[in-house]
Design a protein around this motif. Structure first.
Motif, PDB file in Angstrom:
ATOM      1  N   ASP A   1       0.657  -1.175  -0.067  1.00 33.76           N
ATOM      2  CA  ASP A   1      -0.018  -0.073  -0.037  1.00 33.76           C
ATOM      3  C   ASP A   1       0.745   1.118  -0.143  1.00 33.76           C
ATOM      4  N   GLN A   2       1.880   1.071   0.743  1.00 31.91           N
ATOM      5  CA  GLN A   2       2.886   2.303   0.625  1.00 31.91           C
ATOM      6  C   GLN A   2       3.475   2.480  -0.642  1.00 31.91           C
TER       7      GLN A   2
ATOM      8  N   ARG B   1       2.350   1.864  -3.445  1.00 30.32           N
ATOM      9  CA  ARG B   1       1.470   2.328  -4.234  1.00 30.32           C
ATOM     10  C   ARG B   1       1.130   3.725  -4.306  1.00 30.32           C
ATOM     11  N   LYS B   2       1.372   4.242  -3.162  1.00 26.69           N
ATOM     12  CA  LYS B   2       1.044   5.701  -2.791  1.00 26.69           C
ATOM     13  C   LYS B   2       2.242   6.459  -3.346  1.00 26.69           C
ATOM     14  N   GLN B   3       3.699   5.726  -3.129  1.00 25.68           N
ATOM     15  CA  GLN B   3       4.656   6.452  -3.593  1.00 25.68           C
ATOM     16  C   GLN B   3       4.554   6.432  -5.074  1.00 25.68           C
TER      17      GLN B   3
ATOM     18  N   GLN C   1       1.951   6.435  -6.988  1.00 28.69           N
ATOM     19  CA  GLN C   1       0.997   7.447  -7.379  1.00 28.69           C
ATOM     20  C   GLN C   1       1.556   8.892  -7.153  1.00 28.69           C
TER      21      GLN C   1
ATOM     22  N   ALA D   1      -2.076   1.593 -10.290  1.00 25.40           N
ATOM     23  CA  ALA D   1      -2.414   0.277  -9.998  1.00 25.40           C
ATOM     24  C   ALA D   1      -1.715  -0.595 -11.284  1.00 25.40           C
TER      25      ALA D   1
END
Lengths: 309, 139
Positions: free
Chosen positions: B17-18, B20-22, B24, B62
């Motif tokens: 999840d982290q 993915r955030k980075q 993004q 994603a």
């Protein structure tokens, strides 16, 4: 380092609300605006609007349930839009992407519109990367596959379309959080497509059928299009256009609003020609933006014998 | 010995999840993200193998996460990093890179001393893993 986002904790402990005001949600999420826009901008299509309203209500309720901890699964959002060409499928798909984005079901809200050519490769091993590339581009948004039935060609068993279908199905199932797929095409051919690909049928929750436009709706669309381009029809031209629509419908390759747009483009061409050839002195804005009956009646539609009689 | 290259390498491994955030964040900055992998983690080995193409027109993380999953399936026993490339004029270079996958066991480096003329000593670092042929180095 300022160039990196802070890796904040991923699971903020949100308070579970005890009551949710749906009306308030409806307005604050912007769904109301999207639906109002849909009503305002799209002529006719009453059944489609009704279905979208229903879908929006369902998604709103689903979202409220999720917040209260009653629902955990993302609902299946894949859709199929069936209808004749020019009935507004792409336009509605764009609005749908916006709607889903505002409701928080997709993260970005962009629409990637593709056809068979964009998904299916030309030689062995070409299809999978091509399809994947498109799917990746559509992630966080909506993938709109126009004339989806071309993906499946039963007459050629070595057709690469099947490969694209398999990848699509897999992603539609496993990455429901990441993208929404909308298949579009003619009603009958889509029905046949679904029959031969039961995997698609079961993965698509919403089937929306787009009816043909009535003659008066097409006239309304035409006026709207012209208004948009700062043109207007004089009284005789309105009558001529009404006549044109009725005649054009009886001819082959009638594509609803698209046919009307093309007709108007040609009318503008003729108008420009007429002005160029007949004008003597300076022209005012009114003359430059008025389409007269002669611009429309010069169409070949009026000279051709109508097939349907 | 834990290898520290790129950003966040002194932090505990990022969760998906982290990551993915980075990613993004990188995409929102108009950087093209891509994946690279290697089994030769020498600090001077800047050119890792590419996994697929850099993603120039994917607006959502994603897409990279999907590729990361595939890449882990194929090369889960090697180092995998995310590379964010800024294509804007004047930069045209990598803006951010961080490791997103490590081998279960990281043996670290050996320091080699080479005696040369005049009793000088030259130092070299060599990953222990590099003793084995490429492809069989971890696990």
């Amino acid at each position: 380092m300022s160039a990196t986002a802070t890796a904040e904790s991923d699971t903020p402990i949100a308070e579970i609300p005890t009551a949710i005001d749906l009306r308030e949600e409806f307005e604050s999420s912007g769904v109301k605006d999207v639906l109002a826009e849909l009503d305002r901008d799209l002529v006719g299509l009453a059944p489609v609007k009704k279905r979208i309203r229903e879908t929006a209500a369902l998604l709103l309720v689903e979202r409220a349930r999720k917040r209260m901890g009653l629902a955990h699964e993302t609902p299946t959002l894949h859709m199929s839009f069936t209808g004749n060409p020019g009935t507004g499928k792409t336009t509605v798909a764009m609005r749908m992407a916006d709607l889903l984005h505002r409701l928080g079901y997709i993260r970005k809200g962009h629409l990637v519109s593709v056809t068979r050519d964009d998904l299916v490769g030309q030689y062995i091993g070409h299809t999978a990367p091509k399809t994947k590339e498109i799917l990746k581009r559509a992630m966080g948004g909506v993938l709109f596959i126009d004339e989806a039935y071309y993906l499946y060609r039963p007459e050629n068993e070595r057709d690469y379309g099947q490969e694209a279908i398999e990848i699509l199905l897999q992603v539609m199932e496993n990455q429901r959080d990441d993208l929404v797929v909308i298949l579009a095409g003619y009603t009958q051919r889509m029905d046949r497509f679904f029959e031969s690909n039961p995997g698609f049928r079961s993965r698509i929750a919403h089937h929306i059928d787009f009816p043909d436009y009535a003659d008066d709706e097409l006239l309304q669309i035409a006026t709207k299009m012209l208004e948009h381009q700062n043109y207007k029809l004089d009284a005789k031209a309105v009558a001529a256009l009404t006549d044109y629509i009725a005649k054009r419908r009886a001819q082959p390759h009638f594509a609803n609003a698209r046919s009307i747009r093309n007709a108007l483009d040609r009318a503008r061409l003729r108008q420009a020609n007429r002005l160029f050839e007949t004008s003597k002195g300076p022209l005012n804005a009114d003359a430059l933006s008025t389409i007269s009956a002669a611009d429309i009646t010069a169409s070949r539609v009026f000279s051709m014998p109508s097939r349907a009689g | 010995m834990r290898i520290t290259q790129g950003a966040f390498s002194f932090l505990p491994d990022l969760t998906d999840d982290q990551i993915r955030k980075q990613v993004q964040y990188c995409i929102d900055n108009d950087w093209a993200v891509s994946l690279e992998f290697t089994d030769d983690p020498h600090p001077r080995n800047t050119y890792w193998d590419m996994w697929g193409h850099p993603m120039f027109d994917n607006p959502d993380a994603a897409a990279l996460m999907l590729e990361l999953k595939e890449c882990r399936k194929a090369y889960g026993d090697r180092y995998i990093r995310v590379v964010a490339f800024d294509a804007s004029h004047g930069w045209e270079s990598v803006k951010l890179t961080f490791i997103v996958n490590r081998p279960a066991d990281e043996p670290g480096y050996r320091l080699e001393r080479q005696e040369t003329t005049g009793r000088n000593i030259r130092y070299t670092t060599k990953p222990y893993a590099a003793d084995r042929p490429a492809g069989n180095r971890y696990g």
